[in-house]
Structure formats: structure tokens, C-alpha cells
Design a protein around this motif. Sequence first.
Motif, PDB file in Angstrom:
ATOM      1  N   VAL A   7       0.865  -1.190   0.000  1.00 11.31           N
ATOM      2  CA  VAL A   7       0.000   0.000   0.000  1.00 11.31           C
ATOM      3  C   VAL A   7       0.898   1.236   0.000  1.00 11.31           C
ATOM      4  O   VAL A   7       1.886   1.282   0.744  1.00 11.31           O
ATOM      5  N   THR A   8       0.564   2.220  -0.829  1.00 10.78           N
ATOM      6  CA  THR A   8       1.399   3.429  -0.831  1.00 10.78           C
ATOM      7  C   THR A   8       1.060   4.304   0.382  1.00 10.78           C
ATOM      8  O   THR A   8      -0.036   4.237   0.942  1.00 10.78           O
ATOM      9  N   TYR A   9       2.007   5.141   0.697  1.00  7.61           N
ATOM     10  CA  TYR A   9       1.843   6.146   1.760  1.00  7.61           C
ATOM     11  C   TYR A   9       0.615   7.004   1.447  1.00  7.61           C
ATOM     12  O   TYR A   9      -0.208   7.292   2.310  1.00  7.61           O
ATOM     13  N   ARG A  10       0.490   7.384   0.171  1.00  5.87           N
ATOM     14  CA  ARG A  10      -0.654   8.193  -0.260  1.00  5.87           C
ATOM     15  C   ARG A  10      -1.967   7.470   0.008  1.00  5.87           C
ATOM     16  O   ARG A  10      -2.911   8.020   0.569  1.00  5.87           O
ATOM     17  N   LEU A  13      -2.875   7.203   3.718  1.00  2.64           N
ATOM     18  CA  LEU A  13      -3.462   8.449   4.231  1.00  2.64           C
ATOM     19  C   LEU A  13      -4.910   8.581   3.777  1.00  2.64           C
ATOM     20  O   LEU A  13      -5.796   8.952   4.547  1.00  2.64           O
ATOM     21  N   ASN A  14      -5.137   8.257   2.513  1.00  2.00           N
ATOM     22  CA  ASN A  14      -6.481   8.343   1.951  1.00  2.00           C
ATOM     23  C   ASN A  14      -7.436   7.402   2.700  1.00  2.00           C
ATOM     24  O   ASN A  14      -8.569   7.778   3.012  1.00  2.00           O
ATOM     25  N   GLU A  15      -6.961   6.219   3.005  1.00  2.00           N
ATOM     26  CA  GLU A  15      -7.799   5.264   3.752  1.00  2.00           C
ATOM     27  C   GLU A  15      -8.126   5.797   5.145  1.00  2.00           C
ATOM     28  O   GLU A  15      -9.256   5.672   5.622  1.00  2.00           O
ATOM     29  N   ALA A  16      -7.139   6.394   5.783  1.00  2.00           N
ATOM     30  CA  ALA A  16      -7.376   6.940   7.126  1.00  2.00           C
ATOM     31  C   ALA A  16      -8.456   8.021   7.076  1.00  2.00           C
ATOM     32  O   ALA A  16      -9.348   8.075   7.932  1.00  2.00           O
ATOM     33  N   LEU A  17      -8.373   8.882   6.067  1.00  2.00           N
ATOM     34  CA  LEU A  17      -9.373   9.959   5.942  1.00  2.00           C
ATOM     35  C   LEU A  17     -10.753   9.369   5.681  1.00  2.00           C
ATOM     36  O   LEU A  17     -11.745   9.779   6.300  1.00  2.00           O
ATOM     37  N   HIS A  18     -10.828   8.390   4.775  1.00  2.00           N
ATOM     38  CA  HIS A  18     -12.109   7.732   4.506  1.00  2.00           C
ATOM     39  C   HIS A  18     -12.695   7.139   5.782  1.00  2.00           C
ATOM     40  O   HIS A  18     -13.870   7.356   6.097  1.00  2.00           O
ATOM     41  N   THR A  56      -6.261  13.318  -1.114  1.00  2.00           N
ATOM     42  CA  THR A  56      -7.686  13.429  -0.771  1.00  2.00           C
ATOM     43  C   THR A  56      -8.599  13.010  -1.937  1.00  2.00           C
ATOM     44  O   THR A  56      -9.794  13.269  -1.923  1.00  2.00           O
ATOM     45  N   LYS A  57      -8.035  12.346  -2.912  1.00  2.00           N
ATOM     46  CA  LYS A  57      -8.801  11.913  -4.091  1.00  2.00           C
ATOM     47  C   LYS A  57      -9.927  10.965  -3.681  1.00  2.00           C
ATOM     48  O   LYS A  57      -9.743  10.058  -2.876  1.00  2.00           O
ATOM     49  N   GLY A  58     -11.108  11.219  -4.260  1.00  2.00           N
ATOM     50  CA  GLY A  58     -12.224  10.302  -4.046  1.00  2.00           C
ATOM     51  C   GLY A  58     -13.071  10.613  -2.819  1.00  2.00           C
ATOM     52  O   GLY A  58     -14.151  10.054  -2.643  1.00  2.00           O
ATOM     53  N   LEU A  59     -12.621  11.503  -1.985  1.00  2.00           N
ATOM     54  CA  LEU A  59     -13.385  11.794  -0.767  1.00  2.00           C
ATOM     55  C   LEU A  59     -14.619  12.634  -1.058  1.00  2.00           C
ATOM     56  O   LEU A  59     -15.687  12.418  -0.482  1.00  2.00           O
ATOM     57  N   VAL A  60     -14.472  13.612  -1.950  1.00  2.00           N
ATOM     58  CA  VAL A  60     -15.593  14.528  -2.182  1.00  2.00           C
ATOM     59  C   VAL A  60     -16.792  13.797  -2.779  1.00  2.00           C
ATOM     60  O   VAL A  60     -17.944  14.100  -2.464  1.00  2.00           O
ATOM     61  N   GLY A  61     -16.532  12.803  -3.609  1.00  2.00           N
ATOM     62  CA  GLY A  61     -17.631  12.032  -4.205  1.00  2.00           C
ATOM     63  C   GLY A  61     -18.433  11.305  -3.147  1.00  2.00           C
ATOM     64  O   GLY A  61     -19.649  11.168  -3.250  1.00  2.00           O
ATOM     65  N   PRO A 166       3.891   3.888   5.237  1.00  2.00           N
ATOM     66  CA  PRO A 166       2.431   3.858   5.043  1.00  2.00           C
ATOM     67  C   PRO A 166       1.693   3.372   6.300  1.00  2.00           C
ATOM     68  O   PRO A 166       0.649   3.923   6.654  1.00  2.00           O
ATOM     69  N   TYR A 167       2.245   2.369   6.965  1.00  2.00           N
ATOM     70  CA  TYR A 167       1.615   1.844   8.181  1.00  2.00           C
ATOM     71  C   TYR A 167       1.488   2.944   9.246  1.00  2.00           C
ATOM     72  O   TYR A 167       0.428   3.152   9.833  1.00  2.00           O
ATOM     73  N   ASP A 168       2.591   3.646   9.465  1.00  2.00           N
ATOM     74  CA  ASP A 168       2.569   4.726  10.456  1.00  2.00           C
ATOM     75  C   ASP A 168       1.639   5.856  10.017  1.00  2.00           C
ATOM     76  O   ASP A 168       0.924   6.448  10.829  1.00  2.00           O
ATOM     77  N   ALA A 169       1.677   6.158   8.726  1.00  2.00           N
ATOM     78  CA  ALA A 169       0.865   7.268   8.217  1.00  2.00           C
ATOM     79  C   ALA A 169      -0.608   7.040   8.529  1.00  2.00           C
ATOM     80  O   ALA A 169      -1.307   7.935   9.014  1.00  2.00           O
TER      81      ALA A 169
END
Lengths: 342, 339
Positions: A7-10, A13-18, A56-61, A166-169
Motif C-alpha cells: 500500500v502506498t503512503y498516499r 493516508l487516503n484510507e485513514a481519511l475515509h 484526498t482523491k475520491g473523498l468529495v464524491g 504507510p503503516y505509520d501514516a
Amino acid sequence: MVDRKKVTYRQALNEALHEEMAFDENVFILGQDIAGGAQNKAPDEFDAWGGPFGVTKGLVGKYGKSRVRDTPITEGAIVGCAAGAAASGMRPIVELMFIDFLGFCLDQIMNQASPMRYMFGGKAKVPMVMRTMIGGGFQAAAQHSHSCHSLLVHLPGLKLVTPSTPYDAKGLLKSAIRDDDLVIFVEHKGLYDTKGPVPEEEYLLPLGKGEIVREGTDITIVAFSKMVLIAYEASVKLEQDDISVEVIDPRSMSPLDEELILNSVRKTGHLIVVDEDNPRCSIATDVVALASSKAFDSLNAAPKMLTPPHTPVPFSPELEKFYLPNADKLVELVKETVPAHA
Amino acid sequence: MDKMTEVTTEPQKETTTFADIDHAMGLRMYENMRRVRDFDEAVHELNAAGELPGFVHVYVGEEGIASGVMTAINDDDYITSTHRGHGHCVAKGVEMDGMMAELYGRVTGICKGKGGSMHIADFSKGMLGANGIVAGSTPIAVGAALSAQMRNSGQVAVCFFGDGATNEGIFHESLNLASIWDLPCIFVCENNGYAQTTATSYAMNVKDLAVRAKSYNIPGVIVDGQDIIAVHRATKKAAERAREGKGPSLLECKTTRFYGHFEGDNLKYRDPNEAIEARKRDPLVLFADNVAPAIGVTTDEMKVIDEKVADVIKKAIEFGRSSPFPSPEDCLNDVYVNY
């Protein structure tokens, strides 16, 4: 299907926000271009960027324009706005695109959000996160390459975390969002494409707790953010010289896991701190001071630092290569510090 | 699509009737102003007597604004305040015992002696903090308004600031953000003519700050800040507009501080006649002379209020004076970690 081992760092982060936006309806995000195209009607148009690096891609949808809120370029107002929203029942995540823009919003951090809880007698909560980005290596020159996180570590009342994997992020961002204080969440632009294992199941990582990335006995290297990767790379190279390196990633600069660092220094007797910030009055000098004042008797040599020189970040690739710490420089410094094994 | 760009002037009481102000509201207004006035007159005296530590800025002369605004909004609405914030706190209902103890630096203070005059806050009363940084609270009020909008709570956020704040970049950023999102925010400028020693006529090239609303396509209203009725009405209109989802307003309340910028100010930069003239337009006197008779508030009723308030303030001073100081080690708590 995403390979959970890569899993990428990006993506982390995106998963955490979701997950946190689904977990708590009071969580919302505001920042410049975090959707990118708020003026448009169609979802694929208003999710044009998902932030400059797609975090933050995909969050607004999924969560809508109210909770994933594009803002004008107005750093002071959005950071202060986040503080006001946090003081009145919300859990905002505000994005300061590059830490280089800190000057525009510093008052809102140093005089408003960070002292609020203390100066109002401990009764005020300011549950907000400010995500921001550091790092050189992209020939972005002096105004888009800063790693000036030490400026913020200087301030009481805020927490500051610097995930290196990525794990820490993911684990740290989720904890930061649930925390009741201002948390500055520092990402490195050179880490977004790095990959690592991230479990499928939910997890949180405590703020202020570091980890031993690699155990060793001859020298302690304390490294932050992307510098952890460099430290690890150097530790592998140094195996050939029979030097056993302990790599420590404190994960947070505020609060700092002092015991983890001191215990390691007491074991190895040597310390190098690696950080990408300017060297003077920095997290690197802070850790050196910590070890010198609290583990002096254990030290067999003066603690050292590997940081850039005290200059602005240069543009030319040749200059920037000279400027930035790397594994080879670290290997040399370790060899200078640790006496050769007989 | 213009929302409302013109700058208007709220009519003064001399030109209007008082059909919208009933007897009960009249009493409330008078008591609110009296509490604000007497609190800071007491602070003025205590400071002169050397009893209060630190930097102190009193609100005397500007009561029509805090009390006019606060009697026009709800208890659960938010406010942010300034370095000259005692009046806003008292008017919003923050307890005077805790405020006075805070000014004395005592552990019983509203902020346990950690904030002092410029950092009094009481989130339980919607008071999100006085503020020692000029214009520092403007985006915080915007954030509280955003919070209210997102929670669909019907609350408004009132942001108090002085004329000096309107030359700070963050003020303009805040108005812009509130405007583009139609936030329920009311920006109340207390234009007392001076930013510390510097006159507005020197510091800006416009006569009326309300025109700065034009840049953000929101209403700008010039209000006589000595006239509690005018302030109250302008606030009501702005609050209704805000609660209807129509966005923020900028009210410029013209006023004069009777004393200096801070307690101890030599006032050499200001013509002494300004204070003398200003006292002729004392908001409490104007209320007693013009408003009270028209709405049936009697001198006796006001006298009862005067005595009641004097008693509350006397008790607050005693409470402050007799309360213990924090223990020195209290310095270390109330941050998330002790160093």
C-alpha cells in the motif's frame, strides 16, 4: 484489489481519511485544491485533483462538498477557521499545502489554536489536525522545499507527528483526527509513492510513541520522516563494516518519546540524529541536547547530527544533492563516530 | 449576482419610534449596559490602586455596542472578542466573580489564572475568547459560523474587533471566506477612532470602514455605537439575514473610549476635548434620557438595577481579592504533556 503488503503512503493516508470521515460525521476537511474544481457540477470534475499529490482523491464524491471543502488560497483564514470550528464542536482537518506557506497562518497556530486549551484554564478543546508537507529533492527550490517543522516543535500545546511509512501514516492520522488537541501532521512529499504493508483491519497508533525500526548495539541513529529510510539504508550498508546500527523513528516530534531514545543511547553509547530541517535550533539539536544532558555518562563520543547545511534549499540538482542528507553521507559519519572493530 | 452591495446607515433613535423595544427589553438593555460599565469602572479604579497585575484595557464608553449586540442574539450564539474584551464577556453573561478573580490572577478565575484580562473565555456561554492579537479572532468566528452552518444549528457567530483590525490581512481573508460560503457571521467593528495611538484618519484612506464590506459583496452598515437601540436593530437584521442563510454582514459601530488604550495610557495623542465631547454621548445617559421615558422604564426601576449591579460587583471584587493564588506548580498542567 490492493495488495495489502504494498500500500502506498498516499493510499494509506487516503484510507485513514475515509475511515475517520465515516466514523465521525463531525470530521471534515478544508484546504486548497483538496477536491480541485469546486466550481463544477459533475463529480468527476469537482474531484479534479484530490490535493496536489492526490491524497484526498475520491473523498468529495463520497462525503460531499460541504465536508470536503475546497478553499481559496487563504492559509490564515482556513487555519483559524479550523480552530473556530474545532472550538465549537467539529473535528476539522485543514490542509496547509506546503509547510513553506506557514508564515501566512502562524499567528493562528502560535497565538490561537495551540495555547487555547492552556490559556483558557484547561477547559477548551481544540480537536483539529493540520496536515502539511515538507521535503526537498524535487528541485522546487527555497519556497517549496522547506522542512521547517522545528519551528512548530518549538511551540507548546500542539502535537507534531512525522510518519515515515504507510503503516505509520495511516495509524497516526487516525489517532490525530481523534485527538482533542491541535495535531500538526507532517507528510514528506518524497514518501507518497513509497509502499509498505498496511493491515486490512482497523488500527490506531499512539501519538508520542516511537519505534525501534532496526535493533543494533554499536550506535543509535534517530531519524525523522523520510530520513528514516536513509537511516535504514545506511544501517544495511554498515553491516558490511560490522557496525551494528540501531535505527529509532520517534514518529512524533511533539511529544517526543524521550525514554525510547535515551534507552537506546544508553545501550549503544553513540548517537547520530538525522533530519531534513535546518540545523540551528532544530529537532536535531534538541535530541542531541536531550542525550547530552540525560545520558552523558553513557556516551562514548560526542553526539552528531546529519542535516542540510544552514542555507536556504538550492534549486540546481547538483546543489540540492549536496544539500540533502543521504545514506552515503550517513555511512561516512557513522564510521567517523564509531571506532573500528578490532 | 449581487447579494447586497450598498453601504447603509442604521437610523438613530432620534429619528425613529420604539415600537420594537418593549419594557422588558428596555430593562434588560439597561441592566446589561450597567453591568458592563460598572465592571470596567471598578477595574479602572482597582488598576489605578495597583491591585491588578498585567495589561488591562477597559471598555468604558463603548457599552452600547456589546449590550446592543448581546440583547439581539441568543444565549447559545457564539462571540469572539478582543483585547478590550471585558464588556463582551459581561454582556454575554460570563460570571463576574470568575472574571474578577481572573484579573486578580487567582486560581478561582474563569481561566484558573492562566489567561488574564486578554484571554477570558467561557465556551459554555458561547464566549470563544478575548484575544490579544488584533484581528486574531476573525477567522475563529468564521470557523464557529461554519460549524453552526454544517451542524444546521441555527446559531450565529459575532466577531468583535476594532478599527485597527481592518488593516490586517486576516480580516480581509475572513470576510471573503464568510462571504463565499454565506456563513452566519456578523462582523462588528468597534471603531473608536484609534488603533492604540494611531488615528483611523491616518491609518486608512476611507472615512467609513463599512465600505470595506463592498469588496466582499456583503452588507456594510454604519451604526452609531453610542446608541444601543441602533446597534440592537442593526444586529437583529444581520442575525435574521444570517439565520436565513443569506450570509455575513459588517457593522461599523462608531464609538469613543472614555479612557486610554490601556490603563496607564498618557493620552497625549488625543485632544482632551474628544473625551469631554464623548461623555456627552454616554450610551447609558442617552438611554436614560431618550429611550427610557419613551418605553416606560422609570428612574426608580433603573435605580433598583444600579443597586443590584453595584452589589454584584462588590461581591466579585471581594471574591477576587480573597481567592487564593494558584500553586506555582499549576503552571505545568493544562497542556497535554508536562515538560
